[in-house]
Design a protein around this motif. Structure first.
Motif, PDB file in Angstrom:
ATOM      1  N   LEU A 180      43.539 -29.291  20.787  1.00 42.90           N
ATOM      2  CA  LEU A 180      43.157 -28.421  21.951  1.00 42.90           C
ATOM      3  C   LEU A 180      44.164 -28.647  22.906  1.00 42.90           C
ATOM      4  N   ILE A 181      45.207 -27.529  22.813  1.00 37.82           N
ATOM      5  CA  ILE A 181      46.578 -27.734  23.609  1.00 37.82           C
ATOM      6  C   ILE A 181      46.262 -26.576  25.026  1.00 37.82           C
ATOM      7  N   ASP A 182      45.332 -25.548  24.687  1.00 40.49           N
ATOM      8  CA  ASP A 182      45.218 -24.774  25.709  1.00 40.49           C
ATOM      9  C   ASP A 182      44.292 -25.214  26.625  1.00 40.49           C
ATOM     10  N   GLY A 183      44.026 -24.292  27.852  1.00 45.34           N
ATOM     11  CA  GLY A 183      42.942 -24.616  28.863  1.00 45.34           C
ATOM     12  C   GLY A 183      42.671 -23.508  29.510  1.00 45.34           C
ATOM     13  N   ILE A 184      41.432 -23.610  30.188  1.00 47.65           N
ATOM     14  CA  ILE A 184      41.193 -22.579  31.387  1.00 47.65           C
ATOM     15  C   ILE A 184      40.412 -23.422  32.340  1.00 47.65           C
ATOM     16  N   PHE A 185      41.084 -23.741  33.490  1.00 44.42           N
ATOM     17  CA  PHE A 185      40.705 -24.591  34.598  1.00 44.42           C
ATOM     18  C   PHE A 185      40.235 -23.549  35.677  1.00 44.42           C
ATOM     19  N   ALA A 186      39.272 -23.991  36.324  1.00 44.75           N
ATOM     20  CA  ALA A 186      38.929 -23.098  37.464  1.00 44.75           C
ATOM     21  C   ALA A 186      38.198 -24.327  38.696  1.00 44.75           C
ATOM     22  N   THR A 187      38.462 -23.628  39.675  1.00 41.98           N
ATOM     23  CA  THR A 187      37.931 -24.529  40.945  1.00 41.98           C
ATOM     24  C   THR A 187      36.264 -24.307  40.866  1.00 41.98           C
ATOM     25  N   ASN A 188      35.819 -25.377  41.526  1.00 43.42           N
ATOM     26  CA  ASN A 188      34.602 -25.877  41.273  1.00 43.42           C
ATOM     27  C   ASN A 188      33.465 -24.719  41.707  1.00 43.42           C
ATOM     28  N   ASP A 189      33.561 -23.901  42.643  1.00 44.99           N
ATOM     29  CA  ASP A 189      32.989 -22.729  43.180  1.00 44.99           C
ATOM     30  C   ASP A 189      32.975 -21.725  42.120  1.00 44.99           C
ATOM     31  N   LEU A 190      33.855 -21.458  41.284  1.00 47.07           N
ATOM     32  CA  LEU A 190      33.885 -20.598  40.105  1.00 47.07           C
ATOM     33  C   LEU A 190      33.324 -21.110  39.047  1.00 47.07           C
ATOM     34  N   ALA A 191      33.601 -22.268  38.721  1.00 50.31           N
ATOM     35  CA  ALA A 191      33.070 -23.039  37.574  1.00 50.31           C
ATOM     36  C   ALA A 191      31.342 -22.808  37.571  1.00 50.31           C
ATOM     37  N   ASP A 192      31.095 -22.987  38.607  1.00 49.99           N
ATOM     38  CA  ASP A 192      29.372 -22.966  38.726  1.00 49.99           C
ATOM     39  C   ASP A 192      28.691 -21.722  38.519  1.00 49.99           C
ATOM     40  N   LEU A 193      29.746 -20.758  38.608  1.00 50.80           N
ATOM     41  CA  LEU A 193      29.042 -19.189  38.126  1.00 50.80           C
ATOM     42  C   LEU A 193      29.408 -18.993  36.534  1.00 50.80           C
ATOM     43  N   ILE A 194      29.871 -19.774  35.708  1.00 51.04           N
ATOM     44  CA  ILE A 194      30.163 -19.675  34.425  1.00 51.04           C
ATOM     45  C   ILE A 194      28.801 -19.647  33.637  1.00 51.04           C
ATOM     46  N   SER A 195      28.659 -18.454  32.856  1.00 52.59           N
ATOM     47  CA  SER A 195      27.518 -18.583  31.968  1.00 52.59           C
ATOM     48  C   SER A 195      27.904 -18.821  30.460  1.00 52.59           C
ATOM     49  N   ASP A 196      29.036 -18.594  30.086  1.00 49.48           N
ATOM     50  CA  ASP A 196      29.312 -18.815  28.797  1.00 49.48           C
ATOM     51  C   ASP A 196      30.944 -19.160  28.546  1.00 49.48           C
ATOM     52  N   VAL A 197      31.193 -20.217  27.477  1.00 49.05           N
ATOM     53  CA  VAL A 197      32.599 -20.430  27.293  1.00 49.05           C
ATOM     54  C   VAL A 197      32.566 -20.460  25.811  1.00 49.05           C
ATOM     55  N   GLN A 198      33.761 -19.799  25.225  1.00 46.14           N
ATOM     56  CA  GLN A 198      34.073 -19.696  23.626  1.00 46.14           C
ATOM     57  C   GLN A 198      35.417 -19.839  23.463  1.00 46.14           C
ATOM     58  N   ILE A 199      35.631 -20.516  22.228  1.00 49.26           N
ATOM     59  CA  ILE A 199      37.023 -20.306  21.788  1.00 49.26           C
ATOM     60  C   ILE A 199      36.857 -19.700  20.357  1.00 49.26           C
ATOM     61  N   LEU A 200      37.381 -18.354  20.153  1.00 48.61           N
ATOM     62  CA  LEU A 200      37.423 -17.836  18.895  1.00 48.61           C
ATOM     63  C   LEU A 200      38.247 -18.250  18.086  1.00 48.61           C
ATOM     64  N   HIS A 201      37.759 -18.877  17.098  1.00 47.24           N
ATOM     65  CA  HIS A 201      38.581 -19.520  15.994  1.00 47.24           C
ATOM     66  C   HIS A 201      38.888 -18.478  14.882  1.00 47.24           C
ATOM     67  N   LEU A 202      40.204 -17.489  15.516  1.00 42.36           N
ATOM     68  CA  LEU A 202      40.707 -16.546  14.545  1.00 42.36           C
ATOM     69  C   LEU A 202      42.004 -17.054  13.780  1.00 42.36           C
ATOM     70  N   ASN A 203      42.477 -18.078  14.124  1.00 45.49           N
ATOM     71  CA  ASN A 203      43.893 -18.279  13.719  1.00 45.49           C
ATOM     72  C   ASN A 203      44.021 -19.933  13.381  1.00 45.49           C
ATOM     73  N   ALA A 204      43.411 -20.787  13.983  1.00 41.53           N
ATOM     74  CA  ALA A 204      43.438 -22.264  13.592  1.00 41.53           C
ATOM     75  C   ALA A 204      42.964 -22.362  12.021  1.00 41.53           C
ATOM     76  N   ASP A 205      41.842 -21.863  11.972  1.00 40.61           N
ATOM     77  CA  ASP A 205      40.981 -21.832  10.731  1.00 40.61           C
ATOM     78  C   ASP A 205      41.568 -21.070   9.643  1.00 40.61           C
ATOM     79  N   TYR A 206      42.747 -20.368   9.563  1.00 42.19           N
ATOM     80  CA  TYR A 206      43.023 -19.633   8.635  1.00 42.19           C
ATOM     81  C   TYR A 206      44.552 -19.857   8.172  1.00 42.19           C
ATOM     82  N   PRO A 207      44.828 -19.668   6.956  1.00 45.86           N
ATOM     83  CA  PRO A 207      46.193 -20.002   6.358  1.00 45.86           C
ATOM     84  C   PRO A 207      47.253 -19.256   6.951  1.00 45.86           C
ATOM     85  N   ASP A 208      48.340 -19.547   7.090  1.00 42.79           N
ATOM     86  CA  ASP A 208      49.565 -19.193   7.441  1.00 42.79           C
ATOM     87  C   ASP A 208      49.866 -17.762   6.857  1.00 42.79           C
TER      88      ASP A 208
END
Length: 261
Positions: A199-227
């Protein structure tokens, strides 16, 4: 595809030029039922890869955007171009933080899109660059919050692990939290290097915004598949391995979707 499946805001790293983003916005218009706006500035990167932003122009108003460069005593080898440093210093970023000032549903939001120094040249050798970049970025966020309190998002490719010094520097003030930490441990990866998921990517948010988040996902469309799928352009395989990072997405309670690609 439909408009409710299209992210409201997309932070992009490693785009070569603005015309590609314009073409992408045009290609998505039919499926999304809206035209993405484009915000892009040329960076200092010798390969010509930049940070940028796409945004739903029906919901989001772009008020300003800028690159934030600074100087360092570290040897970076970056040509100064239009940015001048003292004789004993060099520019810190080849891809400076790209900040966009937005109004989302008429409420202000500041987003920093980032692409930190890679580990090319050695992990230990390049670590001081990433740590210096993180400190500069953390200071930018603190300055923004001191000027006008508002939600702030810091996202992108940080080229270092979840608990590495650069990512800890971004969280140490307590003002930002990495939303990807909320995912199960087995799902916390966006990149595969020599068979190791990271995990070398990130989505950081200030606390006021983080409290409003309903869902977080990583869409594994690349790391799980062959080059080998990088060369496939058929409709059934085009979605997979189109890049080397998995996109992450967060959704707030109003279904505003923020994507990092």
């Amino acid at each position: 595809c439909s408009s409710d499946l299209c992210p409201t805001i997309i932070g992009i790293q490693e785009v070569e030029k603005e015309s590609l983003l314009v073409e992408l916005a045009q290609a998505l218009e039919t499926g999304c039922d809206f035209r993405y706006g484009v915000a892009h500035l040329e960076s200092f990167d010798v390969r010509g890869i930049d940070n940028a932003l796409l945004y739903n122009s029906q919901l989001v108003q772009l008020t300003d955007f800028e690159l934030h460069q600074t100087c360092t005593g570290l040897e970076t080898g970056i040509e100064p171009k239009s940015f001048t440093c003292p004789d004993d210093q060099e520019p810190l970023f080849s891809r400076p933080p790209f900040e966009a000032h937005l109004l989302v549903n008429q409420k202000p939001l500041s987003i920093f899109v980032n692409h930190f120094k890679s580990k090319r040249g050695g992990e230990a050798e390049t670590a001081p660059r990433r740590e210096a970049q993180a400190r500069f970025l953390a200071d930018l966020v603190a300055e923004r919050l001191a000027q006008t309190p508002m939600p702030v998002v810091v996202l992108g490719d940080f080229n270092d692990f979840l608990d590495s010094p650069p990512q800890k520097i971004l969280e140490q003030s307590g003002e930002l939290q990495n939303l990807l930490r909320s995912l199960p441990a087995e799902d916390q990866y966006t990149f595969n290097f020599s068979g190791a998921s990271q995990l070398i990517d990130g989505i950081f948010a200030t606390n006021d915004l983080a409290d409003l988040i309903s869902d977080v996902q990583i869409l594994h469309l690349n790391a799980d598949y062959p080059d080998a799928l990088q060369l496939e352009t058929g409709a059934e395989q085009l979605d997979f391995k189109s890049t080397d990072h998995d996109p992450a997405i967060v959704i707030d309670r109003k279904s505003t979707r923020l994507n990092s690609s």
